[in-house]
Design a protein around this motif. Sequence first.
Motif, PDB file in Angstrom:
ATOM      1  N   GLU A   1       0.842  -1.207   0.000  1.00  0.00           N
ATOM      2  CA  GLU A   1       0.000   0.000   0.000  1.00  0.00           C
ATOM      3  C   GLU A   1       0.874   1.254   0.000  1.00  0.00           C
ATOM      4  O   GLU A   1       0.610   2.225  -0.725  1.00  0.00           O
ATOM      5  CB  GLU A   1      -0.908   0.010   1.233  1.00  0.00           C
ATOM      6  N   LYS A   2       1.919   1.234   0.804  1.00  0.00           N
ATOM      7  CA  LYS A   2       2.812   2.390   0.905  1.00  0.00           C
ATOM      8  C   LYS A   2       3.569   2.613  -0.399  1.00  0.00           C
ATOM      9  O   LYS A   2       3.721   3.751  -0.863  1.00  0.00           O
ATOM     10  CB  LYS A   2       3.783   2.189   2.063  1.00  0.00           C
ATOM     11  N   LEU A   3       4.046   1.527  -1.007  1.00  0.00           N
ATOM     12  CA  LEU A   3       4.789   1.654  -2.262  1.00  0.00           C
ATOM     13  C   LEU A   3       3.908   2.178  -3.384  1.00  0.00           C
ATOM     14  O   LEU A   3       4.355   2.943  -4.240  1.00  0.00           O
ATOM     15  CB  LEU A   3       5.381   0.304  -2.664  1.00  0.00           C
ATOM     16  N   LEU A   4       2.638   1.766  -3.381  1.00  0.00           N
ATOM     17  CA  LEU A   4       1.723   2.196  -4.442  1.00  0.00           C
ATOM     18  C   LEU A   4       1.443   3.694  -4.396  1.00  0.00           C
ATOM     19  O   LEU A   4       0.989   4.269  -5.382  1.00  0.00           O
ATOM     20  CB  LEU A   4       0.411   1.417  -4.346  1.00  0.00           C
ATOM     21  N   GLU A   5       1.737   4.319  -3.268  1.00  0.00           N
ATOM     22  CA  GLU A   5       1.549   5.770  -3.172  1.00  0.00           C
ATOM     23  C   GLU A   5       2.532   6.514  -4.066  1.00  0.00           C
ATOM     24  O   GLU A   5       2.250   7.625  -4.511  1.00  0.00           O
ATOM     25  CB  GLU A   5       1.733   6.215  -1.713  1.00  0.00           C
ATOM     26  N   THR A   6       3.666   5.892  -4.342  1.00  0.00           N
ATOM     27  CA  THR A   6       4.703   6.560  -5.145  1.00  0.00           C
ATOM     28  C   THR A   6       5.074   5.794  -6.415  1.00  0.00           C
ATOM     29  O   THR A   6       5.713   6.341  -7.298  1.00  0.00           O
ATOM     30  CB  THR A   6       5.976   6.769  -4.307  1.00  0.00           C
ATOM     31  N   HIS A   7       4.674   4.524  -6.505  1.00  0.00           N
ATOM     32  CA  HIS A   7       5.028   3.704  -7.665  1.00  0.00           C
ATOM     33  C   HIS A   7       3.793   2.941  -8.145  1.00  0.00           C
ATOM     34  O   HIS A   7       3.375   1.980  -7.511  1.00  0.00           O
ATOM     35  CB  HIS A   7       6.136   2.709  -7.322  1.00  0.00           C
ATOM     36  N   GLU A   8       3.218   3.395  -9.249  1.00  0.00           N
ATOM     37  CA  GLU A   8       2.048   2.714  -9.808  1.00  0.00           C
ATOM     38  C   GLU A   8       2.546   1.684 -10.814  1.00  0.00           C
ATOM     39  O   GLU A   8       2.612   1.934 -12.018  1.00  0.00           O
ATOM     40  CB  GLU A   8       1.094   3.702 -10.461  1.00  0.00           C
ATOM     41  N   GLU A   9       2.881   0.506 -10.299  1.00  0.00           N
ATOM     42  CA  GLU A   9       3.452  -0.558 -11.117  1.00  0.00           C
ATOM     43  C   GLU A   9       2.519  -1.763 -11.151  1.00  0.00           C
ATOM     44  O   GLU A   9       1.885  -2.109 -10.152  1.00  0.00           O
ATOM     45  CB  GLU A   9       4.814  -0.990 -10.563  1.00  0.00           C
ATOM     46  N   ALA A  10       2.479  -2.424 -12.309  1.00  0.00           N
ATOM     47  CA  ALA A  10       1.603  -3.589 -12.464  1.00  0.00           C
ATOM     48  C   ALA A  10       1.943  -4.689 -11.465  1.00  0.00           C
ATOM     49  O   ALA A  10       1.050  -5.323 -10.891  1.00  0.00           O
ATOM     50  CB  ALA A  10       1.708  -4.123 -13.896  1.00  0.00           C
ATOM     51  N   GLU A  11       3.253  -4.902 -11.233  1.00  0.00           N
ATOM     52  CA  GLU A  11       3.652  -5.986 -10.331  1.00  0.00           C
ATOM     53  C   GLU A  11       3.154  -5.747  -8.910  1.00  0.00           C
ATOM     54  O   GLU A  11       2.844  -6.699  -8.179  1.00  0.00           O
ATOM     55  CB  GLU A  11       5.175  -6.144 -10.332  1.00  0.00           C
ATOM     56  N   LEU A  12       3.058  -4.482  -8.506  1.00  0.00           N
ATOM     57  CA  LEU A  12       2.551  -4.173  -7.169  1.00  0.00           C
ATOM     58  C   LEU A  12       1.049  -4.458  -7.076  1.00  0.00           C
ATOM     59  O   LEU A  12       0.563  -4.979  -6.062  1.00  0.00           O
ATOM     60  CB  LEU A  12       2.829  -2.718  -6.812  1.00  0.00           C
ATOM     61  N   TYR A  13       0.320  -4.125  -8.136  1.00  0.00           N
ATOM     62  CA  TYR A  13      -1.120  -4.408  -8.130  1.00  0.00           C
ATOM     63  C   TYR A  13      -1.372  -5.912  -8.145  1.00  0.00           C
ATOM     64  O   TYR A  13      -2.314  -6.398  -7.505  1.00  0.00           O
ATOM     65  CB  TYR A  13      -1.800  -3.741  -9.330  1.00  0.00           C
ATOM     66  N   ILE A  14      -0.527  -6.647  -8.853  1.00  0.00           N
ATOM     67  CA  ILE A  14      -0.667  -8.110  -8.866  1.00  0.00           C
ATOM     68  C   ILE A  14      -0.413  -8.679  -7.471  1.00  0.00           C
ATOM     69  O   ILE A  14      -1.155  -9.546  -6.992  1.00  0.00           O
ATOM     70  CB  ILE A  14       0.310  -8.729  -9.887  1.00  0.00           C
ATOM     71  N   LEU A  15       0.638  -8.158  -6.831  1.00  0.00           N
ATOM     72  CA  LEU A  15       0.961  -8.646  -5.486  1.00  0.00           C
ATOM     73  C   LEU A  15      -0.155  -8.303  -4.507  1.00  0.00           C
ATOM     74  O   LEU A  15      -0.557  -9.133  -3.681  1.00  0.00           O
ATOM     75  CB  LEU A  15       2.290  -8.046  -5.024  1.00  0.00           C
TER      76      LEU A  15
END
Length: 299
Positions: A161-175
């Motif tokens: 959740e914290k990383l998605l605030e600064t990095h909108e990456e597909a791998e993060l949404y998958i995780l």
Amino acid sequence: ERNQPSTCKINVTNTDNKLKQIKAQKAARLVGEACEEMKNNNLLVAHVKLTRAISMKTDNANYYMLRGECCLQLCDFNDSITNYRHAIQISSEIIAEWEERLAYIYFLHSQILYDEQNYHGALKQVNNALQYLPGKYSYHCRRIAYMFALKQHKTCLELVEKLLETHEEAELYILRARLNKLFGYITKCFYDVHKALELDPESIQAQDIVDELNKSAEDCRTVAVNQALNGNIAEAISKITVSIDTNPTVAEYTVFRGTLLRQQGQYDEAIDDFMRALTNRGGQQALLGRATPARSDLQ
């Protein structure tokens, strides 16, 4: 005679300085030879020469850095880290390049430990790496992977959740989709995985999750239909609700539940479902053809 002690002191000082100079020159020569040996991949010989050089000139940070590189090429991560840390510690100035290199060695060591299934050790090493490069995105991703392996799922979700605030990456949404599915947040999983596909339409991982969700939703719909045919309307509503949660964009699921709710006399809830279905693509067709899934399923 009174001046003699002073003369002796000067001579001793000069001798010491000369010895230091000789040692420094010999150390420099050994380091030069060690560098040549490293170029020729004679790493053990290079390591011996660097160690001899350091014993003669213990305050030269560059020598420790070079031995750290030699140890790294020998896959001796612990000694490599020790040498780099000492080089940084005794250096008269902060050398960002060395700190970045040390962080990378920690990170590389963490991956080796992870492959050996030493997840605690891997996590410790990547945390050390982040002390030197706290903003390194790839290091944070590996940290989350190690925590996932250790089943620290709640912390993983918080970090994602914290990383998605600064990095909108597909791998993060998958995780995050996988974590939400693990915690039973199926609808959140659905939206996360579709966001991942928006960012990376070719993602095989995301498509696999979509396929799993679609199959699960259809399986629940089939069970719901069978339960309704057997007169178990309450159970049918429960199952079709799972289908809706799993794939909220399929209007037919919502219309089917609305029909079941109407049969139960829950007219307000049924109307809400029919209105919700209209907001989905194909919802109007599903309502106009309600003699299709709901009635045909129940016939």
